[in-house]
Design a protein around this motif. Sequence first.
Motif, PDB file in Angstrom:
ATOM      1  N   VAL A   1       0.845  -1.199   0.000  1.00  0.00           N
ATOM      2  CA  VAL A   1       0.000   0.000   0.000  1.00  0.00           C
ATOM      3  C   VAL A   1       0.878   1.246   0.000  1.00  0.00           C
ATOM      4  O   VAL A   1       0.626   2.213  -0.731  1.00  0.00           O
ATOM      5  N   GLY A   2       1.930   1.243   0.811  1.00  0.00           N
ATOM      6  CA  GLY A   2       2.857   2.379   0.857  1.00  0.00           C
ATOM      7  C   GLY A   2       3.552   2.610  -0.476  1.00  0.00           C
ATOM      8  O   GLY A   2       3.671   3.746  -0.935  1.00  0.00           O
TER       9      GLY A   2
ATOM     10  N   VAL B   1       2.501   1.674  -3.507  1.00  0.00           N
ATOM     11  CA  VAL B   1       1.504   2.141  -4.479  1.00  0.00           C
ATOM     12  C   VAL B   1       1.199   3.618  -4.243  1.00  0.00           C
ATOM     13  O   VAL B   1       1.107   4.402  -5.189  1.00  0.00           O
ATOM     14  N   HIS B   2       1.066   4.004  -2.992  1.00  0.00           N
ATOM     15  CA  HIS B   2       0.803   5.405  -2.658  1.00  0.00           C
ATOM     16  C   HIS B   2       1.948   6.309  -3.125  1.00  0.00           C
ATOM     17  O   HIS B   2       1.722   7.370  -3.730  1.00  0.00           O
ATOM     18  N   LEU B   3       3.188   5.918  -2.867  1.00  0.00           N
ATOM     19  CA  LEU B   3       4.351   6.697  -3.316  1.00  0.00           C
ATOM     20  C   LEU B   3       4.398   6.798  -4.834  1.00  0.00           C
ATOM     21  O   LEU B   3       4.653   7.862  -5.384  1.00  0.00           O
ATOM     22  N   TYR B   4       4.162   5.688  -5.510  1.00  0.00           N
ATOM     23  CA  TYR B   4       4.196   5.690  -6.980  1.00  0.00           C
ATOM     24  C   TYR B   4       3.132   6.621  -7.545  1.00  0.00           C
ATOM     25  O   TYR B   4       3.405   7.420  -8.442  1.00  0.00           O
ATOM     26  N   ASN B   5       1.915   6.530  -7.019  1.00  0.00           N
ATOM     27  CA  ASN B   5       0.832   7.383  -7.531  1.00  0.00           C
ATOM     28  C   ASN B   5       1.142   8.859  -7.321  1.00  0.00           C
ATOM     29  O   ASN B   5       0.930   9.678  -8.217  1.00  0.00           O
ATOM     30  N   ASN B   6       1.620   9.215  -6.153  1.00  0.00           N
ATOM     31  CA  ASN B   6       1.939  10.621  -5.896  1.00  0.00           C
ATOM     32  C   ASN B   6       3.082  11.098  -6.770  1.00  0.00           C
ATOM     33  O   ASN B   6       3.065  12.213  -7.276  1.00  0.00           O
ATOM     34  N   TRP B   7       4.106  10.309  -6.939  1.00  0.00           N
ATOM     35  CA  TRP B   7       5.240  10.707  -7.768  1.00  0.00           C
ATOM     36  C   TRP B   7       4.826  10.796  -9.231  1.00  0.00           C
ATOM     37  O   TRP B   7       5.142  11.753  -9.911  1.00  0.00           O
TER      38      TRP B   7
END
Length: 181
Positions: A16-17, A19-25
């Motif tokens: 989850v972490g 995926v969250h980092l990838y989406n924000n970046w």
Amino acid sequence: MKKIIITCLITLFTMVGLVHLYNNWYIDYNLRKYSVYYAHNMEHKEGTHPEMAMALENMDVIYKPNKKNIRYRDDGGFIIYNTFSNNEQVIISCYPRAKELHYIYHDFTKKSYHFNEALRLEYGYDSSTGHDKIDARTVDQEVLYKDIYKNFGFLVEANVNRKPRINLQKEFNKKYYKRFN
């Protein structure tokens, strides 16, 4: 049994972490790389030039064509030099990391024009007469913008038709609509 649950939870939170980092970046990168395309397709107020503003502000990630007499510099700010001859050179610069975003256009007649974040003319200086301040109301802004596009419009032309794989026009409009309206 407890080891399996703990391992699954750690794996789940890690995924989850990530995926969250990838989406924000990726969203930020997409908005910057295709900013000229998004700015071209956004409604904006008369007198603002979002395509050129986005091209200058995001010069580190957009496509920069190699052209004769054009030189790019990106140490602290973004500067483009367009040299016609030894004594005729026009420069446009942007300082996105500054406290307030601003653009400066220097022409070969020793005048510099300062623009706000929406690329609207605020004031200018005439260094040929000893740094006299030029009032924005006395400048023919239409001619000035045509001159800027004549010298640096190739950046907009090179990026305006570069469509993103994932279109984030709504996100771009949320972020920049107030700035250009």
